[in-house]
Design a protein around this motif. Structure first.
Motif, PDB file in Angstrom:
ATOM      1  N   LYS A  15       0.857  -1.176   0.000  1.00 49.67           N
ATOM      2  CA  LYS A  15       0.000   0.000   0.000  1.00 49.67           C
ATOM      3  C   LYS A  15       0.899   1.234   0.000  1.00 49.67           C
ATOM      4  CE  LYS A  15      -0.618   0.151   4.987  1.00 49.67           C
ATOM      5  NZ  LYS A  15      -1.535   0.224   6.089  1.00 49.67           N
ATOM      6  N   GLN A  16       0.430   2.261  -0.640  1.00 53.00           N
ATOM      7  CA  GLN A  16       1.156   3.525  -0.688  1.00 53.00           C
ATOM      8  C   GLN A  16       0.382   4.551   0.124  1.00 53.00           C
ATOM      9  OE1 GLN A  16       4.208   4.377  -2.400  1.00 53.00           O
ATOM     10  NE2 GLN A  16       4.301   2.147  -2.280  1.00 53.00           N
ATOM     11  N   ILE A  17       1.093   5.321   0.908  1.00 57.57           N
ATOM     12  CA  ILE A  17       0.510   6.379   1.717  1.00 57.57           C
ATOM     13  C   ILE A  17       0.924   7.708   1.096  1.00 57.57           C
ATOM     14  CG2 ILE A  17       0.453   7.438   4.011  1.00 57.57           C
ATOM     15  CD1 ILE A  17      -0.623   4.666   4.172  1.00 57.57           C
ATOM     16  N   ILE A  18      -0.025   8.599   0.966  1.00 61.65           N
ATOM     17  CA  ILE A  18       0.258   9.936   0.449  1.00 61.65           C
ATOM     18  C   ILE A  18      -0.112  10.933   1.540  1.00 61.65           C
ATOM     19  CG2 ILE A  18      -0.292  11.665  -1.300  1.00 61.65           C
ATOM     20  CD1 ILE A  18      -1.051   9.299  -3.140  1.00 61.65           C
ATOM     21  N   LYS A  19       0.853  11.763   1.919  1.00 63.95           N
ATOM     22  CA  LYS A  19       0.636  12.787   2.944  1.00 63.95           C
ATOM     23  C   LYS A  19       0.920  14.150   2.352  1.00 63.95           C
ATOM     24  CE  LYS A  19      -0.224  10.049   6.415  1.00 63.95           C
ATOM     25  NZ  LYS A  19      -1.455  10.105   7.165  1.00 63.95           N
ATOM     26  N   GLU A  20       0.058  15.090   2.647  1.00 72.39           N
ATOM     27  CA  GLU A  20       0.257  16.473   2.233  1.00 72.39           C
ATOM     28  C   GLU A  20       0.593  17.298   3.454  1.00 72.39           C
ATOM     29  OE1 GLU A  20      -3.219  17.965   0.311  1.00 72.39           O
ATOM     30  OE2 GLU A  20      -2.918  16.753  -1.473  1.00 72.39           O
ATOM     31  N   VAL A  21       1.631  18.104   3.337  1.00 68.15           N
ATOM     32  CA  VAL A  21       2.010  19.022   4.406  1.00 68.15           C
ATOM     33  C   VAL A  21       1.918  20.428   3.832  1.00 68.15           C
ATOM     34  CG1 VAL A  21       3.792  19.698   6.049  1.00 68.15           C
ATOM     35  CG2 VAL A  21       3.560  17.290   5.398  1.00 68.15           C
ATOM     36  N   HIS A  22       1.074  21.247   4.423  1.00 66.71           N
ATOM     37  CA  HIS A  22       0.875  22.618   3.962  1.00 66.71           C
ATOM     38  C   HIS A  22       1.727  23.546   4.813  1.00 66.71           C
ATOM     39  CE1 HIS A  22      -2.427  21.306   1.423  1.00 66.71           C
ATOM     40  NE2 HIS A  22      -2.794  20.542   2.437  1.00 66.71           N
ATOM     41  N   LEU A  23       2.610  24.290   4.165  1.00 65.66           N
ATOM     42  CA  LEU A  23       3.513  25.196   4.848  1.00 65.66           C
ATOM     43  C   LEU A  23       2.965  26.612   4.834  1.00 65.66           C
ATOM     44  CD1 LEU A  23       6.810  23.799   3.310  1.00 65.66           C
ATOM     45  CD2 LEU A  23       5.750  23.176   5.481  1.00 65.66           C
ATOM     46  N   ALA A  24       3.498  27.444   5.685  1.00 64.11           N
ATOM     47  CA  ALA A  24       3.011  28.812   5.839  1.00 64.11           C
ATOM     48  C   ALA A  24       3.217  29.672   4.597  1.00 64.11           C
ATOM     49  CB  ALA A  24       3.691  29.466   7.041  1.00 64.11           C
ATOM     50  N   ASN A  25       4.184  29.332   3.754  1.00 56.26           N
ATOM     51  CA  ASN A  25       4.480  30.157   2.581  1.00 56.26           C
ATOM     52  C   ASN A  25       3.659  29.747   1.357  1.00 56.26           C
ATOM     53  OD1 ASN A  25       5.675  27.727   2.062  1.00 56.26           O
ATOM     54  ND2 ASN A  25       7.716  28.548   1.651  1.00 56.26           N
ATOM     55  N   ASN A  26       2.458  29.205   1.574  1.00 56.07           N
ATOM     56  CA  ASN A  26       1.552  28.755   0.519  1.00 56.07           C
ATOM     57  C   ASN A  26       2.142  27.637  -0.332  1.00 56.07           C
ATOM     58  OD1 ASN A  26      -0.493  30.482   1.263  1.00 56.07           O
ATOM     59  ND2 ASN A  26       0.249  32.126  -0.052  1.00 56.07           N
ATOM     60  N   LYS A  27       3.039  26.875   0.238  1.00 53.14           N
ATOM     61  CA  LYS A  27       3.641  25.749  -0.447  1.00 53.14           C
ATOM     62  C   LYS A  27       3.086  24.467   0.159  1.00 53.14           C
ATOM     63  CE  LYS A  27       8.186  23.805  -1.552  1.00 53.14           C
ATOM     64  NZ  LYS A  27       9.631  23.967  -1.358  1.00 53.14           N
ATOM     65  N   THR A  28       2.809  23.492  -0.680  1.00 60.66           N
ATOM     66  CA  THR A  28       2.359  22.186  -0.234  1.00 60.66           C
ATOM     67  C   THR A  28       3.402  21.159  -0.647  1.00 60.66           C
ATOM     68  OG1 THR A  28       0.032  22.762  -0.415  1.00 60.66           O
ATOM     69  CG2 THR A  28       0.563  20.433  -0.442  1.00 60.66           C
ATOM     70  N   VAL A  29       3.823  20.350   0.306  1.00 62.73           N
ATOM     71  CA  VAL A  29       4.759  19.266   0.032  1.00 62.73           C
ATOM     72  C   VAL A  29       3.979  17.965   0.132  1.00 62.73           C
ATOM     73  CG1 VAL A  29       6.844  18.068   0.815  1.00 62.73           C
ATOM     74  CG2 VAL A  29       6.713  20.570   0.926  1.00 62.73           C
ATOM     75  N   VAL A  30       4.051  17.150  -0.918  1.00 65.61           N
ATOM     76  CA  VAL A  30       3.356  15.863  -0.972  1.00 65.61           C
ATOM     77  C   VAL A  30       4.401  14.765  -0.840  1.00 65.61           C
ATOM     78  CG1 VAL A  30       1.861  14.364  -2.340  1.00 65.61           C
ATOM     79  CG2 VAL A  30       1.583  16.857  -2.453  1.00 65.61           C
ATOM     80  N   VAL A  31       4.230  13.903   0.164  1.00 67.22           N
ATOM     81  CA  VAL A  31       5.161  12.812   0.423  1.00 67.22           C
ATOM     82  C   VAL A  31       4.429  11.496   0.159  1.00 67.22           C
ATOM     83  CG1 VAL A  31       6.641  11.691   2.133  1.00 67.22           C
ATOM     84  CG2 VAL A  31       6.319  14.183   2.201  1.00 67.22           C
ATOM     85  N   THR A  32       4.986  10.669  -0.707  1.00 70.28           N
ATOM     86  CA  THR A  32       4.442   9.345  -0.996  1.00 70.28           C
ATOM     87  C   THR A  32       5.411   8.320  -0.436  1.00 70.28           C
ATOM     88  OG1 THR A  32       3.496  10.187  -3.041  1.00 70.28           O
ATOM     89  CG2 THR A  32       3.626   7.802  -2.813  1.00 70.28           C
ATOM     90  N   MET A  33       4.888   7.390   0.369  1.00 63.41           N
ATOM     91  CA  MET A  33       5.758   6.398   0.979  1.00 63.41           C
ATOM     92  C   MET A  33       5.074   5.051   1.065  1.00 63.41           C
ATOM     93  SD  MET A  33       5.513   7.559   4.963  1.00 63.41           S
ATOM     94  CE  MET A  33       5.116   9.270   4.630  1.00 63.41           C
ATOM     95  N   ASN A  34       5.865   4.026   1.275  1.00 62.79           N
ATOM     96  CA  ASN A  34       5.358   2.690   1.481  1.00 62.79           C
ATOM     97  C   ASN A  34       4.568   2.661   2.786  1.00 62.79           C
ATOM     98  OD1 ASN A  34       5.486  -0.083   2.621  1.00 62.79           O
ATOM     99  ND2 ASN A  34       6.456  -0.479   0.649  1.00 62.79           N
ATOM    100  N   GLY A  35       3.444   1.991   2.789  1.00 62.90           N
ATOM    101  CA  GLY A  35       2.609   1.915   3.984  1.00 62.90           C
ATOM    102  C   GLY A  35       3.304   1.285   5.163  1.00 62.90           C
ATOM    103  N   GLN A  36       4.187   0.325   4.913  1.00 63.61           N
ATOM    104  CA  GLN A  36       4.906  -0.320   6.012  1.00 63.61           C
ATOM    105  C   GLN A  36       5.830   0.661   6.714  1.00 63.61           C
ATOM    106  OE1 GLN A  36       6.366  -3.516   3.554  1.00 63.61           O
ATOM    107  NE2 GLN A  36       5.221  -4.983   4.798  1.00 63.61           N
ATOM    108  N   LEU A  37       6.382   1.608   5.978  1.00 67.79           N
ATOM    109  CA  LEU A  37       7.238   2.623   6.584  1.00 67.79           C
ATOM    110  C   LEU A  37       6.422   3.502   7.523  1.00 67.79           C
ATOM    111  CD1 LEU A  37       9.926   4.140   6.818  1.00 67.79           C
ATOM    112  CD2 LEU A  37       9.277   5.415   4.775  1.00 67.79           C
ATOM    113  N   PHE A  38       5.257   3.940   7.071  1.00 68.74           N
ATOM    114  CA  PHE A  38       4.426   4.781   7.923  1.00 68.74           C
ATOM    115  C   PHE A  38       3.914   3.992   9.132  1.00 68.74           C
ATOM    116  CE2 PHE A  38       0.523   7.011   9.185  1.00 68.74           C
ATOM    117  CZ  PHE A  38       1.064   8.262   9.424  1.00 68.74           C
ATOM    118  N   ASP A  39       3.555   2.729   8.926  1.00 66.32           N
ATOM    119  CA  ASP A  39       3.117   1.886  10.040  1.00 66.32           C
ATOM    120  C   ASP A  39       4.220   1.733  11.082  1.00 66.32           C
ATOM    121  OD1 ASP A  39       0.691   1.583   8.764  1.00 66.32           O
ATOM    122  OD2 ASP A  39       1.120  -0.451   8.046  1.00 66.32           O
TER     123      ASP A  39
END
Length: 107
Positions: A15-39
């Motif tokens: 499974k792939q996990i996608i996380k979005e992190v919204h920063l104060a400077n109107n920038k969004t960073v999208v991180v895609t990782m293996n589900g086992q790593l996030f677990d």
């Protein structure tokens, strides 16, 4: 800065996990990782909320840098965090993969 719960995508192998992190400077960073790593991170830190917060803070630390630099930094931070927990040290290279880091400006 905050993270949004993101959809989990199941593939045949992982499974792939996608996380979005919204920063104060109107920038969004999208991180895609293996589900086992996030677990594994969830197990190390206690729960998914703490893991999301940990990820957001790591991205915030380097959010103004290039996508490749953010990805490299996150890999190093994941290795460091997971290395402190004996049962999780056996996580394989494939399991610890951060598939992609992309960023974009929010209009």
């Amino acid at each position: 800065m905050y993270t949004l719960p993101a959809p989990t995508y199941n593939t045949e192998k992982h499974k792939q996990i996608i996380k979005e992190v919204h920063l104060a400077n109107n920038k969004t960073v999208v991180v895609t990782m293996n589900g086992q790593l996030f677990d594994a991170l969830c197990l190390c830190l206690g729960n998914a909320y703490k893991a999301d917060s940990w990820l957001a803070m790591r991205v915030f630390e380097v959010g103004d840098l290039s996508d490749n630099t953010i990805r490299s930094y996150l890999r190093a931070m994941f290795r460091e965090a997971l290395s402190r927990h004996e049962p999780i040290q056996g996580i394989t290279t494939e399991e610890s993969r951060i598939s992609a880091v992309t960023s974009h400006l929010v209009q």
